[in-house]
Design an enzyme around this catalytic site. Structure first.
Site, short mmCIF file in Angstrom:
data_model
loop_
_atom_site.label_atom_id
_atom_site.label_comp_id
_atom_site.label_asym_id
_atom_site.label_seq_id
_atom_site.Cartn_x
_atom_site.Cartn_y
_atom_site.Cartn_z
CB THR A 120 -0.89 0.05 1.33
OG1 THR A 120 -1.79 -1.32 1.13
CG2 THR A 120 -1.92 1.22 1.12
CG HIS A 176 6.94 3.28 -4.71
ND1 HIS A 176 7.90 2.88 -5.74
CD2 HIS A 176 5.86 3.00 -4.93
CE1 HIS A 176 6.93 2.30 -6.52
NE2 HIS A 176 5.64 2.66 -5.98
N1 LIG Z 1 4.47 -0.27 -3.81
C1 LIG Z 1 4.25 -0.37 -4.84
O1 LIG Z 1 4.94 -0.51 -5.81
C2 LIG Z 1 2.59 -0.37 -5.48
C3 LIG Z 1 2.21 -0.75 -6.94
C4 LIG Z 1 0.88 -0.66 -7.22
C5 LIG Z 1 0.01 -0.23 -6.30
N2 LIG Z 1 0.52 -0.05 -5.02
C6 LIG Z 1 -0.78 0.31 -4.28
O2 LIG Z 1 -1.24 -0.71 -3.74
C7 LIG Z 1 -2.63 -0.37 -2.98
C8 LIG Z 1 -3.80 -1.14 -3.88
O3 LIG Z 1 -3.74 -1.05 -5.21
P1 LIG Z 1 -4.93 -1.68 -6.17
O4 LIG Z 1 -4.75 -0.93 -7.54
O5 LIG Z 1 -5.19 -2.89 -6.01
O6 LIG Z 1 -6.18 -0.63 -5.58
P2 LIG Z 1 -7.67 -1.17 -5.69
O7 LIG Z 1 -8.46 0.02 -5.29
O8 LIG Z 1 -7.87 -1.84 -6.76
O9 LIG Z 1 -7.94 -2.06 -4.28
C9 LIG Z 1 -7.79 -2.01 -2.90
C10 LIG Z 1 -8.72 -2.88 -2.18
O10 LIG Z 1 -8.25 -2.49 -0.82
C11 LIG Z 1 -9.47 -2.54 -0.21
N3 LIG Z 1 -9.70 -2.20 1.00
C12 LIG Z 1 -9.93 -1.03 1.71
N4 LIG Z 1 -9.85 -0.89 2.89
C13 LIG Z 1 -9.89 -2.14 3.53
C14 LIG Z 1 -9.57 -2.73 4.59
N5 LIG Z 1 -9.87 -2.04 5.81
N6 LIG Z 1 -9.50 -4.28 4.93
C15 LIG Z 1 -9.32 -4.97 3.57
N7 LIG Z 1 -9.46 -4.35 2.57
C16 LIG Z 1 -9.45 -3.11 2.41
C17 LIG Z 1 -10.51 -2.35 -1.13
O11 LIG Z 1 -11.88 -2.87 -0.88
C18 LIG Z 1 -9.98 -2.76 -2.32
O12 LIG Z 1 -10.72 -3.75 -2.91
C19 LIG Z 1 -2.98 1.11 -3.31
O13 LIG Z 1 -2.16 1.53 -2.33
C20 LIG Z 1 -1.56 1.20 -4.24
O14 LIG Z 1 -0.97 2.76 -4.47
C21 LIG Z 1 1.46 0.18 -4.72
#
Ligand SMILES: NC(=O)c1ccc[n+]([C@@H]2O[C@H](COP(=O)([O-])OP(=O)(O)OC[C@H]3O[C@@H](n4cnc5c(N)ncnc54)[C@H](O)[C@@H]3O)[C@@H](O)[C@H]2O)c1
Length: 309
Positions: A120, A176
């Site tokens: 995240t 990042h």
């Molecule tokens: N570190 C990296 O290199 C990198 C790369 C890509 C994405 N990310 C990050 O990963 C995260 C997810 O991205 P995504 O595209 O899958 O987003 P997304 O919106 O498709 O999925 C996020 C999910 O988290 C769930 N969620 C929210 N609150 C929650 C909780 N309290 N308990 C359980 N689940 C919960 C939501 O319902 C949703 O299904 C984002 O923060 C994004 O910025 C990081």
């Protein structure tokens, strides 16, 4: 011997694709968790029904109940919100910090010996939150960013030179996104220093494209952000841990004096094995690279201060 078990929290784009990659690689049984009712169950069922066709025996389930995650070897945290219109960066930071805190608390209690991989964003700050909440040693709380940033760098370098991506070794340190520090002196193609192959001004352009790699995908997609390369990067880390591969991968790690930094998560080369982070590998940096790493660290410290950690 018991099968490995990996919990993936967040059944969105990154989480669901990660679950798919882990199962299809035959690495572990997967528990997909989300706060939205039905979402992880539906995606879990769909993924499980693909198993006979793609031929794997991993068990995949989706749930809203952390009891099902008990005894996981690895927990991947992808749950979070994307920035919405009108939401400031600090609002998003506090919202995602709250989510990461809650899910780490619930999952760490069920799997006290697991290795946590935080995904995240903002990544380095969320690692700090997860580490404080889990109370695990630093070996068992790491973040994924460097593998992705390095993969983007390697892709662009391979395209530039018309060579196989497999022969390009990239090196990216630091935070990042736009805080990353690509270390070109350690980047090579089959051992040939990159500076011998690409003139400095062009290399600088490729470095900039790497820094903007996430934003480039977001701009094209219009809604949502990258997940194929991120999930592949997570899977590579999971693979090194569950198969005790001892891969040397750039990960966010809690530094304890390495690179002159203390108590802060930063992307550094790490050896990953069954214990999680087994070693932070230190390399010599030029004065300029060191200054860039310091700038990157200062940006992470700012976020930590906003969160009051
Ligand atoms: N570190 C990296 O290199 C990198 C790369 C890509 C994405 N990310 C990050 O990963 C995260 C997810 O991205 P995504 O595209 O899958 O987003 P997304 O919106 O498709 O999925 C996020 C999910 O988290 C769930 N969620 C929210 N609150 C929650 C909780 N309290 N308990 C359980 N689940 C919960 C939501 O319902 C949703 O299904 C984002 O923060 C994004 O910025 C990081």
């Amino acid at each position: 011997m018991a099968r490995n078990k990996v919990t993936v929290i967040g059944a969105g784009n990154v989480g669901a694709t990660t679950a798919q990659r882990i199962a299809e690689a035959g690495l572990a049984d997967v528990v997909l968790v989300d706060i939205v009712e039905g979402l992880p169950q539906g995606k879990g069922l769909d993924l499980a029904e693909a198993a006979p066709v793609v031929s794997h025996d991993a068990r995949i389930i989706g749930t809203n109940d952390y009891a099902e995650t008990a005894g996981s070897d690895v927990i991947v945290v992808t749950s979070g919100l994307a920035r919405q219109p009108g939401m400031s960066r600090d609002d998003l930071l506090m919202k995602n910090a709250g989510i990461v805190k809650a899910v780490v608390q619930a999952s760490a209690a069920q799997s006290p010996d697991a290795v946590l991989i935080v995904v995240t964003n903002p990544l380095d700050a969320m690692c700090q939150v997860a580490s404080a909440e889990a109370g695990f040693p630093r070996e068992r709380v790491i973040g994924m960013a460097g593998v992705l940033d390095t993969a983007r760098f390697r892709t662009f370098l391979a395209w530039e030179l018309g060579v196989s991506v497999r022969d390009v070794t990239g090196f990216v340190l630091g935070g990042h996104g736009d805080q990353m520090v690509p270390v070109t002196s350690y980047t090579n193609v089959a051992g040939i220093p990159i500076a011998d192959l690409i003139p400095a001004p062009r290399l600088a352009e490729i470095v900039q494209r790497t820094r903007d790699g996430g934003a480039e995908v977001v701009k094209l997609l219009k809604s949502g952000s990258a997940y194929y390369a991120p999930s592949a990067s997570i899977c590579e880390m999971v693979d090194s841990i569950v198969l005790d591969q001892k891969r040397v991968l750039p990960c966010a790690a809690l530094l304890a004096g390495e690179y002159g930094l203390n108590g802060l998560y930063m992307g550094v080369p790490c050896r990953l094995g069954s214990g999680g982070l087994e070693e932070v590998i230190q390399i010599d940096l030029s004065a300029e690279e060191r200054a860039e790493l310091e700038r990157s660290a200062a940006a992470v410290r700012e976020l930590i201060a906003v969160m009051g950690l």
